[in-house]
Design a protein around this motif. Sequence first.
Motif, mmCIF file in Angstrom:
data_model
loop_
_atom_site.group_PDB
_atom_site.id
_atom_site.type_symbol
_atom_site.label_atom_id
_atom_site.label_comp_id
_atom_site.label_asym_id
_atom_site.label_seq_id
_atom_site.Cartn_x
_atom_site.Cartn_y
_atom_site.Cartn_z
ATOM 1 N N ARG A 75 50.589 -57.561 -13.431
ATOM 2 C CA ARG A 75 49.924 -57.153 -12.364
ATOM 3 C C ARG A 75 49.214 -55.881 -12.520
ATOM 4 O O ARG A 75 49.463 -55.070 -11.736
ATOM 5 C CB ARG A 75 50.319 -57.530 -10.968
ATOM 6 C CG ARG A 75 50.461 -58.950 -10.967
ATOM 7 C CD ARG A 75 51.471 -59.259 -9.453
ATOM 8 N NE ARG A 75 50.597 -58.945 -8.277
ATOM 9 C CZ ARG A 75 50.832 -59.538 -7.152
ATOM 10 N NH1 ARG A 75 52.173 -60.173 -7.047
ATOM 11 N NH2 ARG A 75 50.362 -59.333 -6.259
ATOM 12 N N ARG A 125 32.365 -58.966 -8.876
ATOM 13 C CA ARG A 125 33.260 -59.619 -10.142
ATOM 14 C C ARG A 125 33.983 -60.744 -9.346
ATOM 15 O O ARG A 125 34.454 -60.825 -8.190
ATOM 16 C CB ARG A 125 34.510 -58.610 -10.675
ATOM 17 C CG ARG A 125 33.589 -57.844 -11.437
ATOM 18 C CD ARG A 125 34.526 -56.966 -12.091
ATOM 19 N NE ARG A 125 35.578 -56.385 -11.171
ATOM 20 C CZ ARG A 125 36.604 -55.435 -11.698
ATOM 21 N NH1 ARG A 125 36.616 -55.169 -12.796
ATOM 22 N NH2 ARG A 125 37.131 -54.668 -10.591
ATOM 23 N N MET A 128 50.584 -55.240 -4.978
ATOM 24 C CA MET A 128 51.034 -54.252 -5.969
ATOM 25 C C MET A 128 51.052 -52.861 -5.944
ATOM 26 O O MET A 128 51.929 -52.270 -5.992
ATOM 27 C CB MET A 128 50.225 -54.817 -7.376
ATOM 28 C CG MET A 128 50.934 -54.061 -8.594
ATOM 29 S SD MET A 128 52.773 -54.665 -9.023
ATOM 30 C CE MET A 128 53.612 -53.258 -9.121
ATOM 31 N N ASP A 181 41.712 -54.255 -6.320
ATOM 32 C CA ASP A 181 42.296 -55.304 -7.271
ATOM 33 C C ASP A 181 43.617 -56.101 -6.877
ATOM 34 O O ASP A 181 43.843 -57.347 -7.116
ATOM 35 C CB ASP A 181 42.702 -54.529 -8.577
ATOM 36 C CG ASP A 181 41.520 -54.064 -9.611
ATOM 37 O OD1 ASP A 181 40.320 -54.500 -8.975
ATOM 38 O OD2 ASP A 181 41.773 -52.941 -10.168
ATOM 39 N N ASP A 182 44.469 -55.397 -6.162
ATOM 40 C CA ASP A 182 46.054 -56.127 -5.960
ATOM 41 C C ASP A 182 46.542 -55.355 -4.689
ATOM 42 O O ASP A 182 47.282 -54.331 -5.216
ATOM 43 C CB ASP A 182 46.609 -56.190 -7.363
ATOM 44 C CG ASP A 182 47.745 -57.029 -6.842
ATOM 45 O OD1 ASP A 182 48.249 -57.373 -5.910
ATOM 46 O OD2 ASP A 182 48.232 -57.416 -8.291
ATOM 47 N N ARG A 188 40.294 -48.395 -5.730
ATOM 48 C CA ARG A 188 40.070 -49.433 -6.569
ATOM 49 C C ARG A 188 41.127 -50.304 -6.502
ATOM 50 O O ARG A 188 41.309 -51.425 -6.920
ATOM 51 C CB ARG A 188 39.714 -48.973 -7.795
ATOM 52 C CG ARG A 188 38.062 -48.718 -7.950
ATOM 53 C CD ARG A 188 37.810 -47.910 -9.116
ATOM 54 N NE ARG A 188 38.035 -46.761 -9.273
ATOM 55 C CZ ARG A 188 38.656 -46.214 -10.311
ATOM 56 N NH1 ARG A 188 38.635 -46.887 -11.648
ATOM 57 N NH2 ARG A 188 38.986 -44.899 -10.344
ATOM 58 N N PHE A 201 46.234 -53.150 -12.692
ATOM 59 C CA PHE A 201 44.850 -53.090 -11.668
ATOM 60 C C PHE A 201 43.738 -53.088 -13.082
ATOM 61 O O PHE A 201 43.677 -52.240 -13.709
ATOM 62 C CB PHE A 201 44.805 -51.747 -11.088
ATOM 63 C CG PHE A 201 45.884 -51.720 -10.135
ATOM 64 C CD1 PHE A 201 46.181 -52.544 -9.222
ATOM 65 C CD2 PHE A 201 46.823 -50.413 -10.177
ATOM 66 C CE1 PHE A 201 47.290 -52.533 -8.197
ATOM 67 C CE2 PHE A 201 48.047 -50.601 -9.328
ATOM 68 C CZ PHE A 201 48.007 -51.610 -8.340
ATOM 69 N N ARG A 202 42.851 -54.027 -12.584
ATOM 70 C CA ARG A 202 41.757 -54.256 -13.853
ATOM 71 C C ARG A 202 40.916 -53.195 -14.066
ATOM 72 O O ARG A 202 40.322 -53.048 -14.880
ATOM 73 C CB ARG A 202 41.426 -55.689 -13.852
ATOM 74 C CG ARG A 202 40.603 -56.077 -12.576
ATOM 75 C CD ARG A 202 40.109 -57.455 -12.585
ATOM 76 N NE ARG A 202 39.753 -57.682 -11.468
ATOM 77 C CZ ARG A 202 38.869 -58.751 -10.957
ATOM 78 N NH1 ARG A 202 38.587 -59.769 -12.064
ATOM 79 N NH2 ARG A 202 38.565 -58.922 -9.842
ATOM 80 N N SER A 203 40.668 -52.766 -12.922
ATOM 81 C CA SER A 203 39.582 -51.547 -12.724
ATOM 82 C C SER A 203 40.134 -50.074 -12.943
ATOM 83 O O SER A 203 39.269 -49.184 -12.724
ATOM 84 C CB SER A 203 38.576 -51.663 -11.456
ATOM 85 O OG SER A 203 39.467 -51.904 -10.347
ATOM 86 N N LEU A 204 41.440 -49.949 -13.222
ATOM 87 C CA LEU A 204 41.950 -48.822 -13.352
ATOM 88 C C LEU A 204 42.351 -48.471 -15.000
ATOM 89 O O LEU A 204 42.649 -49.418 -15.462
ATOM 90 C CB LEU A 204 43.243 -48.546 -12.558
ATOM 91 C CG LEU A 204 43.086 -47.785 -11.231
ATOM 92 C CD1 LEU A 204 42.199 -48.803 -10.327
ATOM 93 C CD2 LEU A 204 44.447 -47.615 -10.534
ATOM 94 N N GLU A 215 44.701 -43.845 -15.174
ATOM 95 C CA GLU A 215 44.745 -43.488 -13.670
ATOM 96 C C GLU A 215 45.974 -44.350 -13.099
ATOM 97 O O GLU A 215 46.315 -43.987 -11.976
ATOM 98 C CB GLU A 215 43.410 -44.489 -13.313
ATOM 99 C CG GLU A 215 42.306 -43.547 -13.305
ATOM 100 C CD GLU A 215 40.898 -44.368 -12.976
ATOM 101 O OE1 GLU A 215 39.969 -43.514 -12.568
ATOM 102 O OE2 GLU A 215 40.774 -45.466 -13.436
#
Lengths: 296, 242
Positions: free
Chosen positions: B90, A293, A186, A182-183, A178, B92-95, B99
């Motif tokens: 930065r 999304r 990073m 997202d990135d 996940r 992580f938006r879904s963690l 996590e």
Amino acid sequence: MITGMGGHMTLFLIVTLNGLTLAALYFLAASGFSLIFGLMRTVNMAHGALLLLGGYVGYSVVDTTGSWALGVLSGGLAAAFAGAIVQAGVLGWMQGDELRQTLASIAISIIMADLMLWYWGGLTYQVELPEALSGGQRLPVLGVGYANIRLALMVFALVTGLALWFLIQRTRLGAVIRAGVDDQDMLRALGFPINRIFILVFALGGLLAGMAGVIAASALSIAPGTDLQFLLSSLVVVIVGGMGSVGGAALGALLVGLAEQYGLAYAPTYGAVFTFAIMVVVLAVRPQGLLGRAEK
Amino acid sequence: MATDALLRIDGLDLHYGSSHVLHGVNLQIGDRPLGILGRNGMGKTSLCRTIMGLHPNSAGRILFEGSDISGLPPERRAQAGLGYVPQGRRIFRSLSVEEHLRIVARKGGNWSIDRVYETFPRLKERRRNLGDRLSGGEQQMLAIGRALLLNPRLLVLDEPTEGLAPAIVSDVVDLIGKITTEGIAVLLIEQNLHAALAAVDDVAIMVGGEVVETMTADALDNDQAMQKRHLGLEPGQAGKGE
């Protein structure tokens, strides 16, 4: 097919069950495709070829050993291995160049299709079912008869979906995947070797596709062209449902599978149009897919 | 500065498409925390990203603990001991918060998840929350906490005070002080002159992709002319970086 509810109702139920069966297959095929798309932005056009490879290998294994479970497993593993090779050997070298990857994966799919045609021929194969899965059931409440293998397929898709959800949402590997969706940059800057994660996810996508292939060969049948059929459905499912989301793949598969079967039964002339009508509406109203999304 | 610098950058060039972003940057970072100051668009963030390997440099060398890392991918640089707290955090938006920390945490080393929670009690309260449900300050704590869990030798912080409330800015400054006393070297990119001067001992000023001045923080603090010339410090000047 004579029931107390009358022919129309029976037809509707059977068509609905057929739609769910197809949706279950589409989900199995598309979930791996969506995972790869979501993480790496790679449109893996060889996904259908991986599915067909799994189906053929599964057929040959069942034909030799007589064990259906072993066939599903080997079909899945063969496609997982092939998927890992595709990523490690070809697509990984062009990471970040999505157009080139897409074109290369088309080339791979054509090469794989020809090799499979050479080895397995142009015949239509159907995997022989084990005792427990052959025959049919009269369903309680609904009062219609339905093939065991198709019912098993729906259960299998459900279990696979839950397992995949658990993997993505509840495990450390899932959290890393996940984070990669997202990135990517990073994630790399935190010390994660993204290339190895990509290969792993490709193998996972291949595993799902390969098992779907064996199951497609059991519930329906496989032949040259099955690869493109499932590739196309996977593309539509991911566009409708939203990339990189297990739930999105499930919802997209449900819509597409049901639309296809209802279309076939009630408006055969325009059957194929429904699927694409759904896709066009979703693209117009919610381009990131129903459960997808938006990009930042 | 010591000759056996932890990080040494020699003649670093970066091209970004057809634009020449960094022009022969030279820098050395040892035990004393170093701040890099400069106006918007002077190449500070690009320098960070090049140090981390997120942009490939077109010329020059980046020596970390004596070996040239400029050919290594970002993950190898992180494993070698470079911690990165990027501009914009930065997260992580879904963690969830937990996590974030769990994927990075390793057994052994100075920093553990418990220690991050001790340092930032707020993160512990929010540990079930997803990354995009956190305030800017909480995200910044998480970005720093996650980088510290790598037990880095050098922490690269790119505008960690950007968009934060003044009270939180001073927390970040204090934290950088604490990190330094643990023997972790710090490279701090800042727009906020006062935060930078409070957090670091030495400063380098970047103009047009070059380091034009290197001096102690105290010297810059007392040199109003220098501040005005290179940093153009009028109120309201600070804003988004490049």
